[in-house]
Scaffold this motif. Sequence first.
Motif, PDB file in Angstrom:
ATOM      1  N   UNK A   1     -20.803  14.933  21.137  1.00 18.05           N
ATOM      2  CA  UNK A   1     -21.470  16.204  20.867  1.00 18.05           C
ATOM      3  C   UNK A   1     -22.609  16.471  21.843  1.00 18.05           C
ATOM      4  N   UNK A   2     -23.355  15.436  22.182  1.00 19.70           N
ATOM      5  CA  UNK A   2     -24.467  15.579  23.121  1.00 19.70           C
ATOM      6  C   UNK A   2     -23.970  15.929  24.520  1.00 19.70           C
ATOM      7  N   UNK A   3     -22.888  15.286  24.945  1.00 21.67           N
ATOM      8  CA  UNK A   3     -22.303  15.620  26.257  1.00 21.67           C
ATOM      9  C   UNK A   3     -21.799  17.066  26.262  1.00 21.67           C
ATOM     10  N   UNK A   4     -21.174  17.459  25.154  1.00 20.74           N
ATOM     11  CA  UNK A   4     -20.684  18.834  25.040  1.00 20.74           C
ATOM     12  C   UNK A   4     -21.844  19.830  25.013  1.00 20.74           C
ATOM     13  N   UNK A   5     -22.945  19.444  24.391  1.00 18.96           N
ATOM     14  CA  UNK A   5     -24.117  20.322  24.367  1.00 18.96           C
ATOM     15  C   UNK A   5     -24.573  20.611  25.791  1.00 18.96           C
ATOM     16  N   UNK A   6     -24.671  19.577  26.622  1.00 17.23           N
ATOM     17  CA  UNK A   6     -25.049  19.785  28.023  1.00 17.23           C
ATOM     18  C   UNK A   6     -24.061  20.704  28.733  1.00 17.23           C
ATOM     19  N   UNK A   7     -22.772  20.457  28.529  1.00 17.78           N
ATOM     20  CA  UNK A   7     -21.757  21.281  29.203  1.00 17.78           C
ATOM     21  C   UNK A   7     -21.801  22.734  28.744  1.00 17.78           C
ATOM     22  N   UNK A   8     -22.017  22.936  27.444  1.00 15.86           N
ATOM     23  CA  UNK A   8     -22.089  24.302  26.905  1.00 15.86           C
ATOM     24  C   UNK A   8     -23.357  25.007  27.390  1.00 15.86           C
ATOM     25  N   UNK A   9     -24.482  24.295  27.374  1.00 10.14           N
ATOM     26  CA  UNK A   9     -25.738  24.893  27.830  1.00 10.14           C
ATOM     27  C   UNK A   9     -25.642  25.299  29.297  1.00 10.14           C
ATOM     28  N   UNK A  10     -24.985  24.487  30.104  1.00 15.19           N
ATOM     29  CA  UNK A  10     -24.827  24.796  31.533  1.00 15.19           C
ATOM     30  C   UNK A  10     -24.086  26.125  31.721  1.00 15.19           C
ATOM     31  N   UNK A  11     -23.177  26.433  30.802  1.00 10.45           N
ATOM     32  CA  UNK A  11     -22.414  27.683  30.880  1.00 10.45           C
ATOM     33  C   UNK A  11     -23.202  28.858  30.316  1.00 10.45           C
ATOM     34  N   UNK A  12     -23.807  28.678  29.130  1.00 15.16           N
ATOM     35  CA  UNK A  12     -24.455  29.821  28.467  1.00 15.16           C
ATOM     36  C   UNK A  12     -25.843  30.138  29.016  1.00 15.16           C
ATOM     37  N   UNK A  13     -26.532  29.141  29.607  1.00 12.04           N
ATOM     38  CA  UNK A  13     -27.848  29.387  30.206  1.00 12.04           C
ATOM     39  C   UNK A  13     -28.062  28.411  31.362  1.00 12.04           C
ATOM     40  N   UNK A  14     -27.432  28.706  32.509  1.00 11.91           N
ATOM     41  CA  UNK A  14     -27.528  27.784  33.648  1.00 11.91           C
ATOM     42  C   UNK A  14     -28.970  27.544  34.110  1.00 11.91           C
ATOM     43  N   UNK A  15     -29.808  28.553  33.986  1.00 14.10           N
ATOM     44  CA  UNK A  15     -31.204  28.407  34.427  1.00 14.10           C
ATOM     45  C   UNK A  15     -31.958  27.412  33.538  1.00 14.10           C
ATOM     46  N   UNK A  16     -31.817  27.538  32.235  1.00 11.25           N
ATOM     47  CA  UNK A  16     -32.471  26.600  31.312  1.00 11.25           C
ATOM     48  C   UNK A  16     -31.907  25.195  31.505  1.00 11.25           C
ATOM     49  N   UNK A  17     -30.595  25.102  31.631  1.00  8.37           N
ATOM     50  CA  UNK A  17     -29.954  23.806  31.858  1.00  8.37           C
ATOM     51  C   UNK A  17     -30.523  23.147  33.122  1.00  8.37           C
ATOM     52  N   UNK A  18     -30.590  23.905  34.225  1.00 11.67           N
ATOM     53  CA  UNK A  18     -31.083  23.358  35.496  1.00 11.67           C
ATOM     54  C   UNK A  18     -32.554  22.940  35.376  1.00 11.67           C
TER      55      UNK A  18
ATOM     56  N   UNK B   1     -27.823  30.924  13.378  1.00 13.36           N
ATOM     57  CA  UNK B   1     -26.397  31.190  13.121  1.00 13.36           C
ATOM     58  C   UNK B   1     -25.920  32.365  13.952  1.00 13.36           C
ATOM     59  N   UNK B   2     -26.705  33.428  13.997  1.00 17.43           N
ATOM     60  CA  UNK B   2     -26.329  34.614  14.777  1.00 17.43           C
ATOM     61  C   UNK B   2     -26.123  34.297  16.246  1.00 17.43           C
ATOM     62  N   UNK B   3     -27.025  33.524  16.814  1.00 23.00           N
ATOM     63  CA  UNK B   3     -26.912  33.151  18.231  1.00 23.00           C
ATOM     64  C   UNK B   3     -25.723  32.209  18.424  1.00 23.00           C
ATOM     65  N   UNK B   4     -25.568  31.221  17.551  1.00 27.07           N
ATOM     66  CA  UNK B   4     -24.474  30.241  17.683  1.00 27.07           C
ATOM     67  C   UNK B   4     -23.117  30.933  17.681  1.00 27.07           C
ATOM     68  N   UNK B   5     -22.935  31.883  16.776  1.00 26.46           N
ATOM     69  CA  UNK B   5     -21.658  32.607  16.691  1.00 26.46           C
ATOM     70  C   UNK B   5     -21.417  33.412  17.961  1.00 26.46           C
ATOM     71  N   UNK B   6     -22.470  33.988  18.503  1.00 28.90           N
ATOM     72  CA  UNK B   6     -22.357  34.768  19.737  1.00 28.90           C
ATOM     73  C   UNK B   6     -21.985  33.876  20.921  1.00 28.90           C
ATOM     74  N   UNK B   7     -22.500  32.656  20.930  1.00 26.57           N
ATOM     75  CA  UNK B   7     -22.231  31.739  22.050  1.00 26.57           C
ATOM     76  C   UNK B   7     -20.756  31.368  22.148  1.00 26.57           C
ATOM     77  N   UNK B   8     -20.056  31.371  21.030  1.00 27.45           N
ATOM     78  CA  UNK B   8     -18.638  30.979  21.025  1.00 27.45           C
ATOM     79  C   UNK B   8     -17.852  31.784  22.056  1.00 27.45           C
ATOM     80  N   UNK B   9     -18.120  33.065  22.132  1.00 24.84           N
ATOM     81  CA  UNK B   9     -17.329  33.929  23.036  1.00 24.84           C
ATOM     82  C   UNK B   9     -17.601  33.639  24.518  1.00 24.84           C
ATOM     83  N   UNK B  10     -18.735  32.981  24.823  1.00 20.32           N
ATOM     84  CA  UNK B  10     -19.077  32.686  26.213  1.00 20.32           C
ATOM     85  C   UNK B  10     -18.450  31.399  26.734  1.00 20.32           C
ATOM     86  N   UNK B  11     -17.837  30.629  25.834  1.00 20.19           N
ATOM     87  CA  UNK B  11     -17.284  29.335  26.239  1.00 20.19           C
ATOM     88  C   UNK B  11     -15.817  29.467  26.628  1.00 20.19           C
TER      89      UNK B  11
END
Length: 159
Positions: free
Chosen positions: A33-50, A132-142
């Motif tokens: 889950x932690x590895x996936x969190x990094x991978x998802x964050x890199x997609x949904x907010x590359x600037x924050x991830x970097x 919850x609202x943000x999490x549901x919205x993030x699904x479509x970006x993956x």
Amino acid sequence: MPSELEAFFCFAKFIEESCPLYVQPTLEGVHRGLKLLDRCLKIVDPELYAYLRSKNLSAEIYAFPSVLTLCACTPPLDQVLLLWDFLLAFGVHLNVLCVIAQLLLMRDEVMRSSSPMRLLRTFPPLEALPVIGIAVTLVRDLPTELYDELVRHPYATHD
């Protein structure tokens, strides 16, 4: 539940069925889950991830308690219970996106901080509905493949 015994049985069944890899001695599901969190964050907010990576911060370092406990480590309890209702209804895998949502809610403060780990050590009080609202919205970006991996990570032994 009518009794503590019935509540415990239901909770144990939930863990066994929905996220057995989270309670293995190696905590395999949590680490996935932690590895996936990094991978998802890199997609949904590359600037924050970097920015977090530039400070040598991976999800393994700052998000372990949140992923491990399905956000139960972030009070208040009434908000945790609302979030758990959502996770029980739509899937434990969404916990990873709920942690990202919490990060996004504190994004500006994290990006301004020269020591973001100080902020990330203790997340702000949980607000279930915005998370919850943000999490549901993030699904479509993956990408579909990444979302499928996210869905399977708490219980499937092979990707």
